[in-house]
Design a protein around this motif. Structure first.
Motif, PDB file in Angstrom:
ATOM      1  N   TRP A  54       3.202   2.011   7.854  1.00  0.00           N
ATOM      2  CA  TRP A  54       3.438   2.347   6.338  1.00  0.00           C
ATOM      3  C   TRP A  54       2.716   1.375   5.224  1.00  0.00           C
ATOM      4  O   TRP A  54       1.910   1.857   4.412  1.00  0.00           O
ATOM      5  CB  TRP A  54       4.957   2.464   6.158  1.00  0.00           C
ATOM      6  CG  TRP A  54       5.280   2.702   4.794  1.00  0.00           C
ATOM      7  CD1 TRP A  54       5.226   3.984   3.954  1.00  0.00           C
ATOM      8  CD2 TRP A  54       5.646   1.653   3.781  1.00  0.00           C
ATOM      9  NE1 TRP A  54       5.629   3.736   2.584  1.00  0.00           N
ATOM     10  CE2 TRP A  54       5.922   2.340   2.596  1.00  0.00           C
ATOM     11  CE3 TRP A  54       5.789   0.339   3.854  1.00  0.00           C
ATOM     12  CZ2 TRP A  54       6.078   1.629   1.281  1.00  0.00           C
ATOM     13  CZ3 TRP A  54       5.898  -0.424   2.656  1.00  0.00           C
ATOM     14  CH2 TRP A  54       6.259   0.218   1.316  1.00  0.00           C
ATOM     15  N   TRP A  55       2.728  -0.102   5.605  1.00  0.00           N
ATOM     16  CA  TRP A  55       2.210  -0.792   4.759  1.00  0.00           C
ATOM     17  C   TRP A  55       0.657  -0.760   4.752  1.00  0.00           C
ATOM     18  O   TRP A  55       0.189  -0.989   3.723  1.00  0.00           O
ATOM     19  CB  TRP A  55       2.656  -2.363   5.119  1.00  0.00           C
ATOM     20  CG  TRP A  55       2.216  -3.349   4.472  1.00  0.00           C
ATOM     21  CD1 TRP A  55       2.481  -3.859   3.049  1.00  0.00           C
ATOM     22  CD2 TRP A  55       1.074  -4.130   4.759  1.00  0.00           C
ATOM     23  NE1 TRP A  55       1.593  -4.814   2.732  1.00  0.00           N
ATOM     24  CE2 TRP A  55       0.332  -4.957   3.627  1.00  0.00           C
ATOM     25  CE3 TRP A  55       0.144  -4.114   5.647  1.00  0.00           C
ATOM     26  CZ2 TRP A  55      -0.305  -5.909   3.711  1.00  0.00           C
ATOM     27  CZ3 TRP A  55      -0.973  -5.249   5.797  1.00  0.00           C
ATOM     28  CH2 TRP A  55      -1.004  -6.130   4.663  1.00  0.00           C
ATOM     29  N   ARG A  58       0.124   2.203   2.666  1.00  0.00           N
ATOM     30  CA  ARG A  58       0.262   1.921   1.354  1.00  0.00           C
ATOM     31  C   ARG A  58      -0.720   0.866   0.532  1.00  0.00           C
ATOM     32  O   ARG A  58      -0.985   0.892  -0.636  1.00  0.00           O
ATOM     33  CB  ARG A  58       1.713   1.211   1.098  1.00  0.00           C
ATOM     34  CG  ARG A  58       2.268   1.045   0.035  1.00  0.00           C
ATOM     35  CD  ARG A  58       2.809   2.053  -0.719  1.00  0.00           C
ATOM     36  NE  ARG A  58       3.423   1.835  -1.995  1.00  0.00           N
ATOM     37  CZ  ARG A  58       3.824   2.816  -2.838  1.00  0.00           C
ATOM     38  NH1 ARG A  58       3.893   4.146  -2.677  1.00  0.00           N
ATOM     39  NH2 ARG A  58       4.621   2.195  -3.997  1.00  0.00           N
TER      40      ARG A  58
END
Length: 255
Positions: A54-55, A58
């Motif tokens: 996710w990071w 993102r």
């Protein structure tokens, strides 16, 4: 000194491209020595991998298109894990809530991290392909390599025939890359061998920290057989061809 600086810069770019694998190895080491609350170790590894993925999206380190390829390779790896553990090739002896047929879901991220490395290195080193074989040749070869991981349990193992085909198909193919604006090139087949060898080294680290367990490592850890390098080379080829196809298709759409 100039050559040394280029080598250091190249190593630094490679290290940055290995961000996802480094997080996985660090997590394997820490979760083995630290007491973990609430959930089994395999489930914490899954949570860490999901947060890391996710990071990366993102923060812009990975694009959505690259995420699609990485997810595809996650599923490809998970399917292979389920089959191989069923055949007794290796096992995941620890407990976990998020398991499918005895395989923890985090295991797919170890395959996905290979695709993540390729995507990162491709961008950081401005990788380009020279004399890439026709699409109609690359796709069947990729499929045959992947299927052989399954079929060799019931039929003859044709990995060396496939390896010979890879050399023939990619004999005239080169990969070019840039370091500090200077362009270098390498035979594509040789790059497959290099990446496969370093993944074998990573596999030894992973099994040492209990990521999974081969039958000969049940009582005490031992070095993974050197013959596994050939398997990793073929798996690298599958992941590389998937990533390369994405880059080539994407590049044509942007033209």
């Amino acid at each position: 000194m100039s050559a040394l600086k280029q080598l250091v810069r190249f190593g630094w770019e490679q290290a940055l491209s290995c961000l996802f694998p480094v997080v996985i190895f660090t997590s394997l080491a820490l979760t083995q020595i630290m007491p973990l609350p609430l959930l089994p170790r395999y489930d914490w590894l899954l949570i860490i991998c999901l947060l890391m993925q996710w990071w990366m999206v993102r923060s812009g380190l990975e694009t959505r298109d690259e995420l699609k390829v990485i997810t595809l390779f996650h599923l490809i790896g998970l399917a292979l894990e389920i089959f191989k553990t069923h055949m007794g090739s290796w096992s995941y002896p620890e407990e976990g809530y998020f398991k499918i047929f005895g395989v923890p879901l985090y295991s797919g991220f170890m395959y996905a991290s290979v695709a993540s490395y390729l995507c990162q290195a491709w961008r950081r080193l401005n990788v380009d392909l020279v004399k890439w074989p026709p699409f109609l040749v690359v796709v069947p070869l990729t499929a045959a390599i992947y299927l052989n991981f399954f079929t060799h349990h019931y039929w003859i193992d044709v990995r060396w025939w496939l390896a010979a085909l890879v050399i023939i198909v990619f004999w005239r193919s080169w990969v070019t890359y840039e370091v500090n604006g200077k362009c270098y090139r390498m035979p594509l087949a040789f790059s497959f061998m290099l990446i496969g060898f370093f993944i074998w080294i990573a596999e030894n680290i992973a099994t040492f920290f209990g990521a999974w367990e081969y039958p000969n490592q049940t009582a005490v850890w031992s070095l993974v057989h050197l013959g596994k390098v050939s398997s990793w080379v073929l798996l690298v080829i599958v992941s590389f061809l998937i990533v390369a196809t994405l880059k080539l298709v994407k590049g044509k759409k942007e033209l």
